[in-house]
Design a protein around this motif. Structure first.
Motif, PDB file in Angstrom:
ATOM      1  N   PRO A 100     -27.110  77.363  38.186  1.00 44.69           N
ATOM      2  CA  PRO A 100     -26.126  76.590  37.419  1.00 44.69           C
ATOM      3  C   PRO A 100     -26.602  75.157  37.189  1.00 44.69           C
ATOM      4  O   PRO A 100     -27.563  74.690  37.812  1.00 44.69           O
ATOM      5  CB  PRO A 100     -24.880  76.615  38.322  1.00 44.69           C
ATOM      6  N   PRO A 101     -25.930  74.424  36.300  1.00 40.44           N
ATOM      7  CA  PRO A 101     -26.296  73.031  36.041  1.00 40.44           C
ATOM      8  C   PRO A 101     -26.351  72.207  37.326  1.00 40.44           C
ATOM      9  O   PRO A 101     -25.505  72.331  38.207  1.00 40.44           O
ATOM     10  CB  PRO A 101     -25.200  72.543  35.105  1.00 40.44           C
ATOM     11  N   ARG A 102     -27.386  71.394  37.442  1.00 41.92           N
ATOM     12  CA  ARG A 102     -27.619  70.438  38.537  1.00 41.92           C
ATOM     13  C   ARG A 102     -27.891  71.112  39.888  1.00 41.92           C
ATOM     14  O   ARG A 102     -27.959  70.427  40.898  1.00 41.92           O
ATOM     15  CB  ARG A 102     -26.457  69.453  38.662  1.00 41.92           C
ATOM     16  N   ALA A 103     -28.063  72.408  39.898  1.00 46.44           N
ATOM     17  CA  ALA A 103     -28.350  73.111  41.154  1.00 46.44           C
ATOM     18  C   ALA A 103     -29.861  73.251  41.344  1.00 46.44           C
ATOM     19  O   ALA A 103     -30.647  73.120  40.402  1.00 46.44           O
ATOM     20  CB  ALA A 103     -27.687  74.478  41.153  1.00 46.44           C
ATOM     21  N   SER A 104     -30.258  73.542  42.570  1.00 49.08           N
ATOM     22  CA  SER A 104     -31.673  73.763  42.865  1.00 49.08           C
ATOM     23  C   SER A 104     -31.815  74.976  43.764  1.00 49.08           C
ATOM     24  O   SER A 104     -30.868  75.376  44.459  1.00 49.08           O
ATOM     25  CB  SER A 104     -32.296  72.527  43.525  1.00 49.08           C
ATOM     26  N   LYS A 105     -32.997  75.563  43.762  1.00 50.99           N
ATOM     27  CA  LYS A 105     -33.224  76.778  44.539  1.00 50.99           C
ATOM     28  C   LYS A 105     -34.726  76.951  44.747  1.00 50.99           C
ATOM     29  O   LYS A 105     -35.531  76.656  43.855  1.00 50.99           O
ATOM     30  CB  LYS A 105     -32.666  77.981  43.784  1.00 50.99           C
ATOM     31  N   ARG A 120     -46.849  79.159  48.738  1.00 51.94           N
ATOM     32  CA  ARG A 120     -46.636  79.266  47.285  1.00 51.94           C
ATOM     33  C   ARG A 120     -45.159  79.112  46.915  1.00 51.94           C
ATOM     34  O   ARG A 120     -44.662  79.748  45.971  1.00 51.94           O
ATOM     35  CB  ARG A 120     -47.169  80.579  46.715  1.00 51.94           C
ATOM     36  N   THR A 121     -44.436  78.277  47.640  1.00 51.17           N
ATOM     37  CA  THR A 121     -43.004  78.097  47.406  1.00 51.17           C
ATOM     38  C   THR A 121     -42.737  76.749  46.751  1.00 51.17           C
ATOM     39  O   THR A 121     -43.228  75.714  47.212  1.00 51.17           O
ATOM     40  CB  THR A 121     -42.223  78.183  48.726  1.00 51.17           C
ATOM     41  N   LEU A 122     -41.948  76.788  45.670  1.00 44.46           N
ATOM     42  CA  LEU A 122     -41.549  75.587  44.943  1.00 44.46           C
ATOM     43  C   LEU A 122     -40.035  75.458  44.971  1.00 44.46           C
ATOM     44  O   LEU A 122     -39.307  76.456  45.085  1.00 44.46           O
ATOM     45  CB  LEU A 122     -42.016  75.654  43.495  1.00 44.46           C
ATOM     46  N   GLN A 123     -39.541  74.233  44.840  1.00 45.05           N
ATOM     47  CA  GLN A 123     -38.113  73.979  44.697  1.00 45.05           C
ATOM     48  C   GLN A 123     -37.850  73.663  43.231  1.00 45.05           C
ATOM     49  O   GLN A 123     -38.407  72.720  42.676  1.00 45.05           O
ATOM     50  CB  GLN A 123     -37.677  72.799  45.590  1.00 45.05           C
ATOM     51  N   ILE A 124     -37.008  74.469  42.602  1.00 44.31           N
ATOM     52  CA  ILE A 124     -36.701  74.314  41.185  1.00 44.31           C
ATOM     53  C   ILE A 124     -35.310  73.697  41.038  1.00 44.31           C
ATOM     54  O   ILE A 124     -34.354  74.171  41.658  1.00 44.31           O
ATOM     55  CB  ILE A 124     -36.744  75.671  40.450  1.00 44.31           C
ATOM     56  N   HIS A 145     -42.813  65.034  29.382  1.00 41.51           N
ATOM     57  CA  HIS A 145     -42.852  65.537  30.754  1.00 41.51           C
ATOM     58  C   HIS A 145     -41.859  64.803  31.650  1.00 41.51           C
ATOM     59  O   HIS A 145     -41.224  65.400  32.514  1.00 41.51           O
ATOM     60  CB  HIS A 145     -44.263  65.426  31.319  1.00 41.51           C
ATOM     61  N   ILE A 146     -41.720  63.510  31.445  1.00 40.86           N
ATOM     62  CA  ILE A 146     -40.773  62.736  32.250  1.00 40.86           C
ATOM     63  C   ILE A 146     -39.332  63.128  31.924  1.00 40.86           C
ATOM     64  O   ILE A 146     -38.474  63.203  32.805  1.00 40.86           O
ATOM     65  CB  ILE A 146     -40.973  61.230  32.015  1.00 40.86           C
ATOM     66  N   TYR A 147     -39.061  63.401  30.659  1.00 46.01           N
ATOM     67  CA  TYR A 147     -37.694  63.702  30.223  1.00 46.01           C
ATOM     68  C   TYR A 147     -37.282  65.154  30.452  1.00 46.01           C
ATOM     69  O   TYR A 147     -36.121  65.502  30.267  1.00 46.01           O
ATOM     70  CB  TYR A 147     -37.546  63.405  28.724  1.00 46.01           C
ATOM     71  N   GLN A 148     -38.190  66.037  30.824  1.00 47.47           N
ATOM     72  CA  GLN A 148     -37.858  67.455  30.877  1.00 47.47           C
ATOM     73  C   GLN A 148     -36.704  67.712  31.843  1.00 47.47           C
ATOM     74  O   GLN A 148     -36.540  67.030  32.854  1.00 47.47           O
ATOM     75  CB  GLN A 148     -39.089  68.276  31.259  1.00 47.47           C
ATOM     76  N   TYR A 149     -35.913  68.743  31.531  1.00 46.25           N
ATOM     77  CA  TYR A 149     -34.688  69.038  32.276  1.00 46.25           C
ATOM     78  C   TYR A 149     -34.886  70.041  33.407  1.00 46.25           C
ATOM     79  O   TYR A 149     -33.929  70.386  34.096  1.00 46.25           O
ATOM     80  CB  TYR A 149     -33.614  69.569  31.315  1.00 46.25           C
ATOM     81  N   ILE A 150     -36.088  70.513  33.597  1.00 46.28           N
ATOM     82  CA  ILE A 150     -36.369  71.441  34.688  1.00 46.28           C
ATOM     83  C   ILE A 150     -37.466  70.821  35.539  1.00 46.28           C
ATOM     84  O   ILE A 150     -38.577  70.578  35.047  1.00 46.28           O
ATOM     85  CB  ILE A 150     -36.813  72.819  34.165  1.00 46.28           C
ATOM     86  N   HIS A 151     -37.157  70.543  36.789  1.00 46.33           N
ATOM     87  CA  HIS A 151     -38.110  69.901  37.682  1.00 46.33           C
ATOM     88  C   HIS A 151     -38.541  70.873  38.777  1.00 46.33           C
ATOM     89  O   HIS A 151     -37.703  71.504  39.417  1.00 46.33           O
ATOM     90  CB  HIS A 151     -37.494  68.655  38.315  1.00 46.33           C
ATOM     91  N   SER A 152     -39.832  70.946  38.989  1.00 47.82           N
ATOM     92  CA  SER A 152     -40.390  71.749  40.081  1.00 47.82           C
ATOM     93  C   SER A 152     -41.052  70.802  41.073  1.00 47.82           C
ATOM     94  O   SER A 152     -41.787  69.900  40.676  1.00 47.82           O
ATOM     95  CB  SER A 152     -41.424  72.744  39.547  1.00 47.82           C
ATOM     96  N   ARG A 153     -40.791  71.034  42.329  1.00 42.91           N
ATOM     97  CA  ARG A 153     -41.387  70.207  43.380  1.00 42.91           C
ATOM     98  C   ARG A 153     -41.955  71.121  44.461  1.00 42.91           C
ATOM     99  O   ARG A 153     -41.407  72.196  44.721  1.00 42.91           O
ATOM    100  CB  ARG A 153     -40.339  69.273  43.995  1.00 42.91           C
ATOM    101  N   PRO A 154     -43.027  70.719  45.122  1.00 44.06           N
ATOM    102  CA  PRO A 154     -43.591  71.575  46.177  1.00 44.06           C
ATOM    103  C   PRO A 154     -42.659  71.670  47.376  1.00 44.06           C
ATOM    104  O   PRO A 154     -42.141  70.653  47.845  1.00 44.06           O
ATOM    105  CB  PRO A 154     -44.904  70.873  46.534  1.00 44.06           C
TER     106      PRO A 154
END
Length: 465
Positions: A100-105, A59-63, A44-53
């Motif tokens: 794209p890589p290293r981007a968030s939305k 019900r919106t998350l930042q991916i 879980h710590i190493y995963q490459y996709i992070h979701s944050r509130p």
């Protein structure tokens, strides 16, 4: 105990052959590459996709895509689900954004409106899974997940104590007995302990609740010689001296309070426990630890331990799981989990030690094969462990097959247990925020016996005044 076990240095060659014991045999996987519980945390710590509130009410998350070369839309598909106290209410697929890589939305989860039910906790979970087969894993393999507690909540109504069956209090020179409908609670006035809790004739206590400050050392603990640095606490509970015992009855007979105070000479501390018995069968426990000095070593554990009779072989809990969790290793989905007590001990730790703990537990229930059980509810949370081994068992054997086979249940209902660490296994302590300072502390929980036709989850949602 005829199961296979892993041998290590010291098991080979004649006596006196130099070795480092299990030093190179105690990582994140077994020698045949089956995951240890800690590997779930690493993944879980190493995963490459992070979701944050971003806005959980909306019900919106930042991916964020932490891959260096891959667009998220090319790699994974996503699903979400809404749970209430571990039960799935809603679920659906989620369009994966062109990221794209290293981007968030930001993304919004299409949760349908719902009215929160009293006393329930609601969690929103997202899961990202491989879109196609890969050489290392098939399509659908989960590569990332996150879970968030939603702000939606409704308080549970307090139980009406006036409507509860009345209690009877009787005392002799040696014991105090509280009798209610279907249950009898007995206190030893000489020792100041809760010695018996009988429900419909079934005894739920083999050995009484008592303070507990020690855990069986893990590999990391042994590597930093915990016995030397924190051994002060191993027998800190022993030799407790009763300094006060009072039984107080509410005027209307709806509750009886047993107040005890002990001196712990080995800990140089006082321990106070209040037991409030209600006509519902609930026993609310409020414990206070009051050390004389605060410059003592950090505590390995702060809580209470009791022993339950044989037969209470089934455990269910609401909290992180299903694998063991600790203060510094608790990246696990909050849910409702169940299993046998024997399965809570992790056999494949090459050298036995602390095992099977559960942090941030809302409630846990131990059930006898005949249907009678004991529910423990955190007020608000507990650190819980239930095993068929005593602490001394776990630190007196070099291999799991050497552990004595017991059928009793050693139950810890703790406020907290210190972290397990892991920066290295030859001297590093857990990080400071995962240690337990020696200072005045209090915590609460409640015990509730229940029968075959009663639902522990529903009982746990009830609130005492």
């Amino acid at each position: 105990n005829t199961r296979d076990y892993w041998a290590f240095g010291g098991d080979y060659g004649p006596p006196g052959t130099p070795s480092d014991q299990n030093f190179c045999c105690n990582g994140l996987v077994t020698p045949d590459r089956r995951p240890h519980p800690g590997l779930h945390e690493v993944k879980h710590i190493y995963q490459y996709i992070h979701s944050r509130p971003a806005d959980l009410a909306a019900r919106t998350l930042q991916i964020r895509n932490w891959y260096d070369f891959l667009n998220l839309n090319d790699v994974v598909e996503a699903v979400w689900r809404l749970t209430a106290d571990g039960a799935e209410l809603q679920t659906g697929s989620l369009p994966v954004p062109d990221l794209p890589p290293r981007a968030s939305k930001p993304i919004t989860i299409p949760v349908k409106p719902f009215a929160p039910e009293p006393g329930r906790e609601y969690f929103l979970e997202v899961s990202f899974r491989l879109k196609t087969d890969q050489p290392w894993a098939p399509k659908g393999h989960e590569v990332a997940w996150d879970q968030f507690k939603l702000p939606d909540a409704a308080p549970a109504p307090a139980l009406n104590t006036a409507a509860m069956p009345r209690l009877a209090l009787s005392e002799t020179s040696h014991k105090t007995v509280v009798t209610g409908k279907d249950f009898v609670v007995t206190f030893d006035k000489q020792a100041g302990t809760l010695t018996s809790l009988k429900f419909r004739g079934a005894e739920l206590i083999e050995s009484p609740l008592r303070p507990d400050f020690w855990r069986a050392p893990t590999d990391n603990d042994r590597g930093r010689n915990m016995a030397r640095s924190q051994g002060f606490w191993r027998y800190a509970h022993a030799g407790a001296q009763l300094t006060s015992f009072q039984a107080l009855s509410e005027a209307d007979g709806t509750a009886i309070v047993i107040k005890t105070a002990h001196r712990l000479p080995k800990a140089e501390a006082a321990w106070e426990t209040d037991y409030t018995v209600y006509g519902s069968g609930d026993v609310q426990v409020a414990a206070r630890f009051k050390p004389d000095k605060t410059d003592r070593p950090k505590l390995p554990r702060l809580g209470m331990q009791m022993v339950m009779p044989q037969g209470f072989d089934r455990i269910e809990w609401f909290g992180p799981g299903p694998h063991e969790t600790y203060l510094d290793r608790k990246d696990a989905r909050v849910g409702r989990y169940a299993g046998t007590v024997r399965d809570q001990f992790y056999w494949d730790y090459v050298e036995p030690g602390e095992s099977g703990n559960k942090t941030e537990v809302r409630w846990a229930a131990l059930t006898h094969r005949k249907g009678v059980g004991l529910l423990a509810v955190g007020l608000p949370l507990l650190s819980v462990n239930a095993l068929h081994h005593t602490t001394d068992d776990l630190q007196s054997a070099e291999h799991p097959f050497e552990l004595p086979r017991r059928d009793l249940v050693v139950l810890n209902l703790d406020l907290v247990q210190q972290g397990v660490g892991g920066d290295d296994s030859w001297g590093a302590w857990p990080h400071p925020q995962y240690l337990i300072p020696c200072e005045e502390t209090s915590y609460r929980f409640r015990l509730r016996p229940f029968g075959r036709n009663e639902n522990p989850a529903q009982l746990a949602r009830q609130r005492l005044p």
